[in-house]
Design a protein around this motif. Structure first.
Motif, PDB file in Angstrom:
ATOM      1  N   LEU A   1      -5.840  -4.163   3.078  1.00  0.00           N
ATOM      2  CA  LEU A   1      -6.646  -2.956   3.208  1.00  0.00           C
ATOM      3  C   LEU A   1      -7.369  -2.659   1.908  1.00  0.00           C
ATOM      4  O   LEU A   1      -6.796  -2.790   0.822  1.00  0.00           O
ATOM      5  N   ASP A   2      -8.636  -2.233   2.023  1.00  0.00           N
ATOM      6  CA  ASP A   2      -9.334  -1.591   0.916  1.00  0.00           C
ATOM      7  C   ASP A   2      -9.365  -0.107   1.253  1.00  0.00           C
ATOM      8  O   ASP A   2      -9.888   0.283   2.312  1.00  0.00           O
ATOM      9  N   LEU A   3      -8.788   0.702   0.395  1.00  0.00           N
ATOM     10  CA  LEU A   3      -8.710   2.136   0.687  1.00  0.00           C
ATOM     11  C   LEU A   3      -9.051   2.957  -0.547  1.00  0.00           C
ATOM     12  O   LEU A   3      -9.061   2.453  -1.666  1.00  0.00           O
ATOM     13  N   ARG A   4      -9.343   4.217  -0.291  1.00  0.00           N
ATOM     14  CA  ARG A   4      -9.487   5.193  -1.364  1.00  0.00           C
ATOM     15  C   ARG A   4      -8.551   6.363  -1.039  1.00  0.00           C
ATOM     16  O   ARG A   4      -8.335   6.666   0.127  1.00  0.00           O
ATOM     17  N   HIS A   5      -8.006   6.968  -2.058  1.00  0.00           N
ATOM     18  CA  HIS A   5      -7.109   8.103  -1.793  1.00  0.00           C
ATOM     19  C   HIS A   5      -7.309   9.166  -2.859  1.00  0.00           C
ATOM     20  O   HIS A   5      -7.846   8.912  -3.949  1.00  0.00           O
ATOM     21  N   ILE A   6      -6.902  10.355  -2.512  1.00  0.00           N
ATOM     22  CA  ILE A   6      -6.918  11.486  -3.444  1.00  0.00           C
ATOM     23  C   ILE A   6      -5.496  12.034  -3.525  1.00  0.00           C
ATOM     24  O   ILE A   6      -4.875  12.309  -2.502  1.00  0.00           O
TER      25      ILE A   6
ATOM     26  N   GLY B   1     -10.645   6.489  -6.542  1.00  0.00           N
ATOM     27  CA  GLY B   1      -9.433   6.442  -5.719  1.00  0.00           C
ATOM     28  C   GLY B   1      -9.168   5.100  -5.079  1.00  0.00           C
ATOM     29  O   GLY B   1      -8.317   4.994  -4.183  1.00  0.00           O
ATOM     30  N   PHE B   2      -9.846   4.042  -5.543  1.00  0.00           N
ATOM     31  CA  PHE B   2      -9.781   2.745  -4.846  1.00  0.00           C
ATOM     32  C   PHE B   2      -8.496   1.979  -5.136  1.00  0.00           C
ATOM     33  O   PHE B   2      -8.044   1.891  -6.268  1.00  0.00           O
ATOM     34  N   TYR B   3      -7.918   1.421  -4.064  1.00  0.00           N
ATOM     35  CA  TYR B   3      -6.848   0.434  -4.151  1.00  0.00           C
ATOM     36  C   TYR B   3      -7.071  -0.614  -3.064  1.00  0.00           C
ATOM     37  O   TYR B   3      -7.575  -0.308  -1.977  1.00  0.00           O
ATOM     38  N   SER B   4      -6.695  -1.848  -3.366  1.00  0.00           N
ATOM     39  CA  SER B   4      -6.622  -2.893  -2.347  1.00  0.00           C
ATOM     40  C   SER B   4      -5.152  -3.242  -2.215  1.00  0.00           C
ATOM     41  O   SER B   4      -4.466  -3.455  -3.218  1.00  0.00           O
TER      42      SER B   4
ATOM     43  N   VAL C   1     -16.782  10.181  -4.809  1.00  0.00           N
ATOM     44  CA  VAL C   1     -17.060  11.236  -5.786  1.00  0.00           C
ATOM     45  C   VAL C   1     -15.959  12.296  -5.762  1.00  0.00           C
ATOM     46  O   VAL C   1     -15.525  12.792  -6.809  1.00  0.00           O
ATOM     47  N   LYS C   2     -15.499  12.654  -4.566  1.00  0.00           N
ATOM     48  CA  LYS C   2     -14.420  13.643  -4.452  1.00  0.00           C
ATOM     49  C   LYS C   2     -13.162  13.175  -5.193  1.00  0.00           C
ATOM     50  O   LYS C   2     -12.482  13.965  -5.857  1.00  0.00           O
ATOM     51  N   ALA C   3     -12.856  11.867  -5.083  1.00  0.00           N
ATOM     52  CA  ALA C   3     -11.680  11.331  -5.778  1.00  0.00           C
ATOM     53  C   ALA C   3     -11.846  11.414  -7.283  1.00  0.00           C
ATOM     54  O   ALA C   3     -10.910  11.774  -8.012  1.00  0.00           O
ATOM     55  N   ILE C   4     -13.038  11.090  -7.773  1.00  0.00           N
ATOM     56  CA  ILE C   4     -13.294  11.165  -9.217  1.00  0.00           C
ATOM     57  C   ILE C   4     -13.142  12.604  -9.712  1.00  0.00           C
ATOM     58  O   ILE C   4     -12.600  12.854 -10.795  1.00  0.00           O
TER      59      ILE C   4
END
Length: 465
Positions: free
Chosen positions: A294-299, A245-248, A229-232
């Motif tokens: 890796l499955d990651l989320r970023h901001i 914020g998702f990337y693989s 939610v923070k990324a959105i």
């Protein structure tokens, strides 16, 4: 409804057809009257490994092509069936070879498509009505299966050709075997150079962003807030914001080094401290580690650049431009001395074509943004400062540009057009490798073609004659 909808894979309509056909078959299984005339609503056109292709899949694929604006004048049912069978053979073998596609990657692709379709059609309700789906859950389930099949197919094709290369001798042999009167003609091309100035955000703006990212990190760690939610809400990365914020990624994924270094230094469940790349400041949350993937989320947050910094950059470019025009520097010397773009400054500011890393850009194949920046430039002319916003979410940059060389349309020349000829030779070698792979795996895979389609002149030996 006549509005054309783009963005879904061809297989999407095929899957919808499959589901509708199954529903029709179930309805026909109960014969309530002895006088009812049975009508064949659908049938199996082919089976490839674990995949069934229905007659309706072919119809839906044709509809999809038309909706995308493609010409279907020369498209035949046999040709479409052959293409659908190829896609399913790739996907079937990908599963056999354990070439996995994560559910998160598939769902992320589906989310992007749903967002695009909603924007094109007008609303979620209109989108579901257009595709005759009762709710978002059923639509998303079908989209998931479509995208998974397509991504498996692409992964298998990539594996087939990933290690194929051509030697200079193979390129020479490829070129020499082309009859002189059949050699390709290359369109008009340009060589383009640029000098770039990247306005800097002041330290107080950078610190403001760093502090905000630290607060977000602390809220997630201490208060169990949702990173998704923070990324959105806060991320400024247009490529991942809508999907939390998702990337693989793997170590081969083309992300900047600083980003990959941090990502692969973290453990599962860990959140990085704020760090800087050329795009701005980030924090990364590692959601899952699967071996080297890796499955990651970023901001991503970008410090504000004040108008004073922008004015300074354009003033510097105007000064550099005038010094080149006055003969104090050549354009290449000015690029080396003053450009902020490391990728081009040591090569006289010369741009490289991202397709083949050649210095030439064919006019008819140029990126529209680049074409619009140079289309009115005469030979030797230097543009006024141009603003360029980063489509990937980074800060804007400013530049002056020059057409270094112009090449008219010409017949292929081995010495002058080596990079393009090398690309053609590589494509031919890849095509032959895929053809050989197809022949081998058609023999080894269970394949059934409906008798009505066995007379098709397929490019591959699907009927195993």
């Amino acid at each position: 409804m006549t509005k054309k909808i783009k963005g879904l894979s061809i297989a999407f309509f095929a899957i919808i057809g499959m589901v509708q056909a199954q529903e029709a078959d179930q309805a026909m299984s109960v014969d309530t009257t002895s006088n009812t005339k049975r009508i064949k609503l659908d049938g199996i056109a082919a089976v490839v490994g674990d995949y069934v292709i229905l007659e309706s899949d072919i119809d839906k694929t044709l509809i999809d092509l038309r909706n995308q604006g493609a010409s279907t004048e020369d498209v035949t049912r046999c040709g479409l069936l052959g293409k659908l069978m190829e896609d399913r053979l790739y996907a079937h073998q990908a599963v056999q070879d354990s070439l996995l596609v994560s559910d998160d990657m598939v769902n992320a692709q589906s989310d992007r498509q749903i967002q695009q379709l909603t924007q094109q059609i007008g609303s979620v309700e209109k989108m579901l009505s257009y595709y005759k789906k009762p709710d978002m859950e059923s639509f998303r389930e079908e989209l998931f299966e479509i995208n998974k099949l397509r991504m498996l197919s692409e992964k298998m094709q990539g594996k087939i050709v990933e290690e194929i290369e051509v030697t200079p001798e193979e390129v020479r042999q490829f070129f020499n075997k082309i009859p002189e009167d059949e050699r390709p003609v290359f369109g008009a091309e340009l060589e383009i150079a640029q000098i770039v100035k990247q306005p800097e955000a002041p330290e107080e703006e950078k610190q403001k962003v760093i502090n905000q990212l630290k607060e977000i990190r602390q809220d997630v760690l201490e208060n169990d807030a949702s990173f998704n939610v923070k990324a959105i809400l806060y991320s400024q990365d247009p490529g991942s914001k809508s999907k939390g914020g998702f990337y693989s990624m793997t170590k081969e994924t083309p992300f900047v080094k600083e980003f990959k270094d941090v990502a692969f230094s973290l453990r599962e469940g860990e959140i990085s401290q704020p760090f800087e790349t050329s795009f701005g400041y980030h924090i990364i949350y590692i959601e899952k580690i699967r071996g080297q993937e890796l499955d990651l989320r970023h901001i991503l947050m970008i410090p504000d650049i004040p108008q004073s910094a922008i004015d300074k950059a354009t003033k510097e470019l105007d000064s550099i431009r005038q010094q080149v025009l006055d003969g104090k520097y050549t354009f290449a010397e000015a690029a080396l001395n003053f450009s902020d773009e490391k990728e081009t400054k040591f090569d006289g500011g010369l741009l490289r074509n991202p397709v083949n890393f050649d210095s030439r850009f064919e006019l008819t194949k140029m990126d529209p943004t680049l074409y619009n920046q140079v289309r009115n430039l005469k030979d030797g002319e230097i543009s006024r400062p141009i603003r360029e916003d980063d489509q990937r979410g980074g800060p804007p940059k400013f530049k002056i540009m020059k057409i270094s060389n112009r090449y008219d349309e010409h017949e292929a020349d081995f010495a002058k057009d080596y990079m393009k000829i090398q690309e053609l030779a590589l494509r031919e070698k890849q095509f032959n490798a895929i053809k050989e792979w197809m022949e081998e795996h058609i023999d080894d895979t269970y394949i059934h073609v409906d008798p009505e389609s066995r007379g098709c002149d397929f490019a591959n030996n699907w009927v195993k004659e």
